[in-house]
Design an enzyme around this catalytic site. Structure first.
Site, mmCIF file in Angstrom:
data_model
loop_
_atom_site.group_PDB
_atom_site.id
_atom_site.type_symbol
_atom_site.label_atom_id
_atom_site.label_comp_id
_atom_site.label_asym_id
_atom_site.label_seq_id
_atom_site.Cartn_x
_atom_site.Cartn_y
_atom_site.Cartn_z
ATOM 1 N N GLU A 103 10.854 -30.284 31.928
ATOM 2 C CA GLU A 103 9.693 -31.012 31.424
ATOM 3 C C GLU A 103 9.496 -32.308 32.199
ATOM 4 O OE1 GLU A 103 9.323 -29.675 26.800
ATOM 5 O OE2 GLU A 103 10.770 -31.215 27.270
ATOM 6 N N CYS A 116 8.207 -39.667 34.329
ATOM 7 C CA CYS A 116 9.631 -39.482 34.044
ATOM 8 C C CYS A 116 10.019 -38.085 34.522
ATOM 9 C CB CYS A 116 9.853 -39.639 32.545
ATOM 10 S SG CYS A 116 11.558 -39.376 32.074
ATOM 11 N N CYS A 123 22.294 -30.734 31.936
ATOM 12 C CA CYS A 123 23.114 -31.857 32.398
ATOM 13 C C CYS A 123 24.583 -31.498 32.263
ATOM 14 C CB CYS A 123 22.795 -33.110 31.582
ATOM 15 S SG CYS A 123 23.544 -34.598 32.271
ATOM 16 N N CYS A 127 26.908 -36.664 26.999
ATOM 17 C CA CYS A 127 26.647 -37.840 26.151
ATOM 18 C C CYS A 127 26.295 -37.342 24.750
ATOM 19 C CB CYS A 127 25.527 -38.691 26.740
ATOM 20 S SG CYS A 127 25.900 -39.248 28.421
ATOM 21 N N CYS A 130 22.522 -37.229 23.249
ATOM 22 C CA CYS A 130 21.433 -36.750 24.103
ATOM 23 C C CYS A 130 21.196 -35.247 23.902
ATOM 24 C CB CYS A 130 21.780 -37.027 25.562
ATOM 25 S SG CYS A 130 20.497 -36.471 26.693
ATOM 26 N N GLU A 177 21.708 -35.782 35.549
ATOM 27 C CA GLU A 177 22.284 -37.011 36.087
ATOM 28 C C GLU A 177 21.958 -37.047 37.592
ATOM 29 O OE1 GLU A 177 23.820 -39.935 35.280
ATOM 30 O OE2 GLU A 177 23.828 -40.148 37.440
ATOM 31 N N HIS A 232 24.876 -48.310 26.658
ATOM 32 C CA HIS A 232 24.963 -47.817 25.273
ATOM 33 C C HIS A 232 26.145 -48.306 24.441
ATOM 34 C CE1 HIS A 232 21.699 -45.375 26.532
ATOM 35 N NE2 HIS A 232 22.418 -44.581 27.275
ATOM 36 N N CYS A 351 12.477 -40.256 25.155
ATOM 37 C CA CYS A 351 13.778 -40.200 25.840
ATOM 38 C C CYS A 351 14.738 -39.283 25.094
ATOM 39 C CB CYS A 351 14.458 -41.552 25.818
ATOM 40 S SG CYS A 351 13.696 -42.774 26.774
HETATM 41 N N1 SAH Z 1 21.671 -39.112 33.220
HETATM 42 C C1 SAH Z 1 20.849 -40.269 33.395
HETATM 43 C C2 SAH Z 1 19.366 -40.019 33.215
HETATM 44 C C3 SAH Z 1 18.911 -39.230 32.031
HETATM 45 S S1 SAH Z 1 18.904 -39.967 30.435
HETATM 46 C C4 SAH Z 1 21.318 -41.388 32.523
HETATM 47 O O1 SAH Z 1 22.214 -41.175 31.727
HETATM 48 O O2 SAH Z 1 20.844 -42.503 32.683
HETATM 49 C C5 SAH Z 1 17.631 -41.134 30.405
HETATM 50 C C6 SAH Z 1 17.795 -42.156 29.287
HETATM 51 O O3 SAH Z 1 17.499 -41.595 27.995
HETATM 52 C C7 SAH Z 1 19.209 -42.670 29.208
HETATM 53 O O4 SAH Z 1 19.310 -44.033 29.030
HETATM 54 C C8 SAH Z 1 19.715 -41.928 28.003
HETATM 55 O O5 SAH Z 1 20.819 -42.527 27.505
HETATM 56 C C9 SAH Z 1 18.507 -41.986 27.095
HETATM 57 N N2 SAH Z 1 18.619 -41.054 25.964
HETATM 58 C C10 SAH Z 1 19.278 -39.885 25.930
HETATM 59 N N3 SAH Z 1 19.190 -39.312 24.712
HETATM 60 C C11 SAH Z 1 18.473 -40.140 23.953
HETATM 61 C C12 SAH Z 1 18.007 -40.089 22.600
HETATM 62 N N4 SAH Z 1 18.295 -39.059 21.803
HETATM 63 N N5 SAH Z 1 17.257 -41.102 22.154
HETATM 64 C C13 SAH Z 1 16.937 -42.121 22.959
HETATM 65 N N6 SAH Z 1 17.335 -42.228 24.242
HETATM 66 C C14 SAH Z 1 18.091 -41.251 24.734
#
Ligand code: SAH
Length: 375
Positions: A103, A116, A123, A127, A130, A177, A232, A351
């Site tokens: 997406e 974006c 991934c 995390c 996510c 990532e 985070h 996000c």
């Molecule tokens: N892997 C990279 C890029 C993808 S995530 C990274 O970790 O930066 C992009 C952003 O969205 C990151 O800051 C991630 O932590 C945030 N994100 C992931 N899941 C989320 C959620 N459920 N709610 C809000 N932000 C989230």
């Protein structure tokens, strides 16, 4: 008789010119007995003009166009659906040649338009907050698949051109990532910055990383762009749980690499630190004070992100009162802090909500080790 299968395999044999950086295109042209400036013409047609049909490339000779038609094509990902949010955010589901889907989201704001994009199908990191992590990992995206997201979005937005539909910024904050798909991401960034292609400003292309330190060190020495770090948590104990990659590259190691990134070029003033606020997990006053302390020597801008829930998550978004309080503690210590607004709520475009369709191979561990060996 030519069957549909024949057509597909025929088309798959052709070079996809979206995979080619300007340098690679020059080499390709030299190998085919053509002058390198033709490569620049082609890059302009494909990326500046958004043209895929060689017949429309009128400054190329007829014979070159015919030759190109035989061996190459411009093959972007296929647009499956387009969703428009009431706030103007636009989301597209794109299908890749192997059937996986990704997406892409466009977020219009008064001073900029941000795209974006994703760098991987799924991934390999895990995390805990996510939703991409939940889907597992399939593979890296190719250059054509990464730049193809920009190519498709730019073309679709330009069908009804207005000032609000211009892509001025690109963030690698979709699926994956980016620093674990290092080479393809770097090649793509070169195309984004190239004046013959998209000519984006280096301050307006942002790689977001969970903190793959060896790749970050390479990035520092390779391209001049903006950096966002998914922090985070303000201490290793908590970050180990939320961003398991922290077990490998703990906060102090990551921040050292961030400082080197900032030192390398005067143009880089700050790093954006992303901080998803999770109710009762990382959002206390104490966490805010710890954050101020650890970032004391790393010029940063903190982006507070409301947690976007997804099915079966154990986390909840912090209350607005808590978010405000967390913000105020940081701000009164002089830390530049933004509360990120959630955009595209009604179309699940926020996000961490980008889902796509991932055929999970779930070899996270082995994939990660293999990639790391190449860093
Ligand atoms: N892997 C990279 C890029 C993808 S995530 C990274 O970790 O930066 C992009 C952003 O969205 C990151 O800051 C991630 O932590 C945030 N994100 C992931 N899941 C989320 C959620 N459920 N709610 C809000 N932000 C989230």
């Amino acid at each position: 008789m030519i069957t549909e299968d024949d057509i597909v395999s025929e088309s798959q044999r052709k070079f996809n010119l979206l995979d080619y950086s300007t340098e690679k295109m020059k080499t390709f042209f030299l190998e085919h007995g053509e002058k390198p400036f033709r490569a620049v013409q082609l890059i302009k047609w494909i990326h500046q003009q958004g043209v895929a049909d060689f017949d429309q490339m009128t400054n190329l000779s007829k014979s070159l166009r015919t030759e190109l038609q035989k061996i190459a094509e411009v093959r972007p990902p296929e647009v499956v659906t387009e969703q428009l949010s009431s706030d103007g955010t636009c989301k597209w589901l794109l299908r890749l040649e192997d059937g996986n889907c990704i997406e892409v989201v466009f977020i219009p704001e008064s001073t900029r338009g941000t795209l974006c994009i994703s760098s991987q199908v799924g991934c390999a990191l895990d995390c805990t907050f996510c939703s991409t992590a939940r889907q597992g990992f399939n593979r890296n995206l190719s250059v054509a698949e990464i730049i193809g997201q920009l190519w498709v979005a730019k073309n679709l937005l330009q069908k009804h051109p207005t000032e609000e539909r211009v892509i001025s910024n690109v963030v690698f904050m979709g699926m994956g990532e980016p620093l674990l798909n290092y080479n393809n991401v770097i090649d793509t960034i070169h195309l984004m910055l190239d004046d013959n292609a998209y000519g984006l400003s280096k301050r307006r292309v942002t790689v977001s990383t969970s903190g793959v330190v060896p790749a970050l060190e390479r990035l520092t020495d390779t391209v001049d762009i903006a950096l966002a770090v998914s922090l985070h948590a303000p201490n290793n104990e908590l970050r180990n749980k939320l961003v398991p990659l922290n077990n490998k590259y703990p906060i102090e190691v990551l921040l050292k690499a961030c400082n080197r990134f900032l030192d390398k070029k005067a143009a880089r003033e700050r790093i954006t630190m992303e901080y998803v606020l999770l109710d009762g997990v990382n959002d206390s006053d104490e966490h805010a004070y710890q954050l101020i302390k650890i970032l004391k020597n790393t010029p940063s801008k903190i982006n507070l992100i409301p947690f976007n829930p997804f099915p079966e998550t154990r986390y909840k978004c912090s209350s607005q009162k808590r978010i405000n309080r967390f913000h105020d503690i940081l701000a009164s210590a002089g830390v530049i802090t933004m509360k990120r607004k959630t955009r595209g709520d009604d179309i699940d475009a926020a996000c961490g909500q980008l889902a796509g369709k991932v055929n999970d191979k779930s070899k996270r561990e082995s994939h990660f080790i293999r990639i790391e060996k190449n860093l």
